[in-house]
Design a protein around this motif. Structure first.
Motif, short mmCIF file in Angstrom:
data_model
loop_
_atom_site.label_atom_id
_atom_site.label_comp_id
_atom_site.label_asym_id
_atom_site.label_seq_id
_atom_site.Cartn_x
_atom_site.Cartn_y
_atom_site.Cartn_z
N SER A 47 0.81 -1.22 0.00
CA SER A 47 0.00 0.00 0.00
C SER A 47 0.84 1.27 0.00
O SER A 47 0.31 2.36 -0.24
N ARG B 194 -6.78 1.73 -12.26
CA ARG B 194 -8.08 1.08 -12.12
C ARG B 194 -9.21 2.10 -12.09
O ARG B 194 -10.21 1.96 -12.79
N ALA C 181 -8.83 1.59 -3.76
CA ALA C 181 -8.30 0.61 -4.71
C ALA C 181 -6.91 0.16 -4.31
O ALA C 181 -6.54 -1.01 -4.47
N LEU C 182 -6.11 1.08 -3.77
CA LEU C 182 -4.76 0.75 -3.32
C LEU C 182 -4.79 -0.25 -2.17
O LEU C 182 -4.09 -1.27 -2.19
N ALA D 42 -3.58 1.35 -8.74
CA ALA D 42 -4.82 1.86 -8.15
C ALA D 42 -5.36 3.02 -8.99
O ALA D 42 -6.57 3.08 -9.28
N LYS E 137 0.33 2.12 -6.09
CA LYS E 137 -0.35 3.39 -6.35
C LYS E 137 -0.64 3.57 -7.83
O LYS E 137 -1.71 4.05 -8.21
N ALA F 286 -9.22 5.95 -5.42
CA ALA F 286 -7.87 5.43 -5.67
C ALA F 286 -7.25 4.88 -4.39
O ALA F 286 -6.58 3.83 -4.41
#
Length: 568
Positions: free
Chosen positions: A57, A69, A136-137, A66, A63, A133
């Motif tokens: 993370s 995505r 997502a990370l 993320a 990053k 984000a």
């Protein structure tokens, strides 16, 4: 492994060129860390899991993935309360540098409502791009744990699992002559909105401070800020996994309470769950109502949840029940799964609405609007007994389009309308047809998809303990992805041929090309430089990889089946 950790945690404060990111290296780094998280979870080394999650993370690779995505999914153009979207390479690059844990404070969710089939509205919480984000990370680090610890017969919101797997699990549990005859249809009342924050903070294996910030962020509705004291919002990227992990463990409790025996006196208690919808089988109605149901209610209560009294019921297999848009029933001992009447009505209502909205458009344009609906619906039901329903669908569509054509030409006769709008293709008659203009300005004929021409194929259920993050299952998932791609690209021979020639691999990032990732057909020798449309001059790339190739003027080498290569 030290080299991997160094790469993963490389300083991300230097300026970033979005199109210069080495995606093969990024994907490899993240996959290696996720595989190590899986191994540590399997061994019960939770301190190591925590350390690896922190490493991932805080890494540049995590990053970057993320940000990629949240800028490539369906919600990429939907802003949160700050009205910001990341729609340029510069914004995406800056976003990677902005993902810092120290001092991070999520903004409130933007509350929207979407209609449900029941007529009610479902609340949807839309985070800002930065919050998406960040979620997502952390999901990159949490999902390997969720997949490793998840219930074997849980199929919703899980990588490489689908509704078809859940329906096939129902077939396995209910189709035989000596299978259980009684089913508990479970429905959780406002599942996402009611999950206990205390339970989540005590049991979800991730950074507790970060999780608390998301849970307590609140939401904005009509300019007013409202606090969130329970639940995880629908709309957050990490929310489905949190909900799944909340419900995981029910199957284990049932198996302990009602173990399988080698004698004939087994209780036949089986669970099949897709997100917050589930069924539980048993050999008798009394067993379900007097023993199974209290256990389930107790399980839900500990998590702040409760079953809906209106939608939770016990059903005999001879009466049948609807599950995930399909009807499951035994007819005098013969087990049949087919599309539910409610599901057929819903798709026909959607098609009628589309036809009504296109009264004055051309037949070709109308076909381009209807074909994705028909294809998606038919592909969803192609693994069950759908032939009769597909024919019913085709007949209803014909009547609808015949009325559309007659309304456009009230003074023309039936023969004239048939010649203009309906054609014969091979041994097929009465195929609705039209014309569209291609990007080159040429006229192209298009035909309405026919549901009954979709081939019925039995679906192979995923193995219960299969884990997409565990390297030992890699070849298993490669095989399944190949079968799925072949089914999805059925009828698109050129695309399927390209996909197979590449082994389904994007030669830029060396990752799989799937229907979820999307693809662009790239000309190896650009058309502006004299390239043609032949398959030998084309290759499938991810959309982001395609942009990278054009921005940096890279030359893509036609990949061999075993490995893709890209050269500057």
């Amino acid at each position: 492994m030290k080299a991997t950790e160094t790469d993963a945690c490389a300083a991300s404060r230097q300026p970033v060129d979005w199109h210069a990111i080495e995606w093969q290296k990024v994907n490899k780094t993240v996959k290696q860390l996720q595989a190590r998280i899986v191994k540590a979870t399997q061994e019960g080394k939770w301190n190591k899991v925590k350390a690896l999650q922190h490493l991932l993370s805080h890494s540049f690779s995590g990053k970057a993935l993320a940000v990629r995505r949240v800028t490539e999914n369906q919600g990429k153009n939907t802003p949160g309360v700050d009205k910001e979207i990341w729609n340029t390479p510069g914004k995406k690059a800056a976003a990677i540098l902005s993902l810092k844990q120290r001092g991070y404070k999520p903004q409130p969710l933007l509350r929207k409502y979407i209609p449900k089939t029941s007529g009610k509205k479902r609340p949807l919480g839309i985070p800002t791009m930065e919050d998406r984000a960040m979620q997502a990370l952390y999901l990159l680090a949490l999902d390997p744990v969720a997949e490793t610890k998840g219930d074997p017969n849980s199929y919703g919101f899980r990588s490489q699992r689908s509704t078809a797997d859940a329906i096939e699990a129902c077939f396995v549990d209910l189709a035989k002559r000596n299978s259980p005859q009684w089913i508990l249809e479970g429905d959780i009342k406002s599942c996402f909105d009611r999950i206990s924050h205390d339970w989540l903070l005590a049991n979800i294996p991730m950074d507790k401070a970060m999780l608390r910030k998301w849970l307590k962020a609140g939401f904005m509705e009509e300019g007013m800020l409202y606090p969130t004291e329970e639940g995880t919002p629908q709309g957050g990227i990490i929310s489905p996994v949190l909900a799944n992990m909340t419900l995981d463990g029910l199957e284990r409790e049932l198996s302990v309470k009602f173990p399988r025996t080698k004698t004939g006196n087994t209780p036949k208690v089986n669970l099949v769950r897709y997100a917050d919808d589930f069924i539980i089988t048993a050999k008798s109605k009394e067993l379900l109502e007097e023993e199974v149901l209290p256990l389930v209610r107790n399980f839900m209560t500990r998590r702040g949840l409760e079953l809906s009294p209106d939608k939770t019921r016990t059903t005999h297999i001879e009466d049948g029940f609807d599950f995930l848009g399909q009807n499951i029933r035994k007819y005098k001992g013969k087990f049949i799964i087919k599309p539910s009447k409610k599901n057929l009505k819903a798709v026909l209502d959607k098609i009628r609405k589309e036809v009504k909205a296109n009264k004055t458009t051309t037949a070709g344009y109308l076909i381009t609007q209807l074909n994705p609906i028909i294809r998606g619906w038919a592909n969803y039901h192609q693994h069950i007994c759908s032939t009769d329903t597909f024919h019913s669908m085709d007949f209803a569509l014909f009547k609808l389009l015949w009325q559309w054509a007659k309304r456009r030409h009230p003074e023309k006769g039936a023969r004239w309308i048939k010649r203009k709008y309906f054609a014969s293709v091979g041994n097929r008659n009465w195929i609705f047809t039209g014309e569209i203009h291609s990007s080159t300005g040429k006229t192209k004929k298009v035909y309405l998809r026919v549901a009954s021409h979709v081939q019925i194929k039995r679906h192979a259920k995923i193995k219960g303990d299969a884990n997409p993050y565990d390297p030992t299952w890699e070849s298993y998932f490669e095989h399944r992805i190949g079968i799925k791609a072949a089914n999805n690209l059925q009828g698109r021979a050129k695309l399927l041929s390209l996909w197979k020639s590449q082994n389904g691999i994007c030669p830029v990032c060396n990752n799989k090309i799937t229907e979820i990732t999307g693809w662009h057909s790239h000309h190896i020798v650009w058309k502006s430089k004299g390239g043609n449309d032949a398959l030998a001059n084309r290759v499938l790339l991810h959309p982001n990889c395609h942009n990278q190739v054009h921005r940096q003027k890279l030359t893509v080498v036609k990949p061999r089946p075993e490995k893709g290569v890209i050269e500057a």
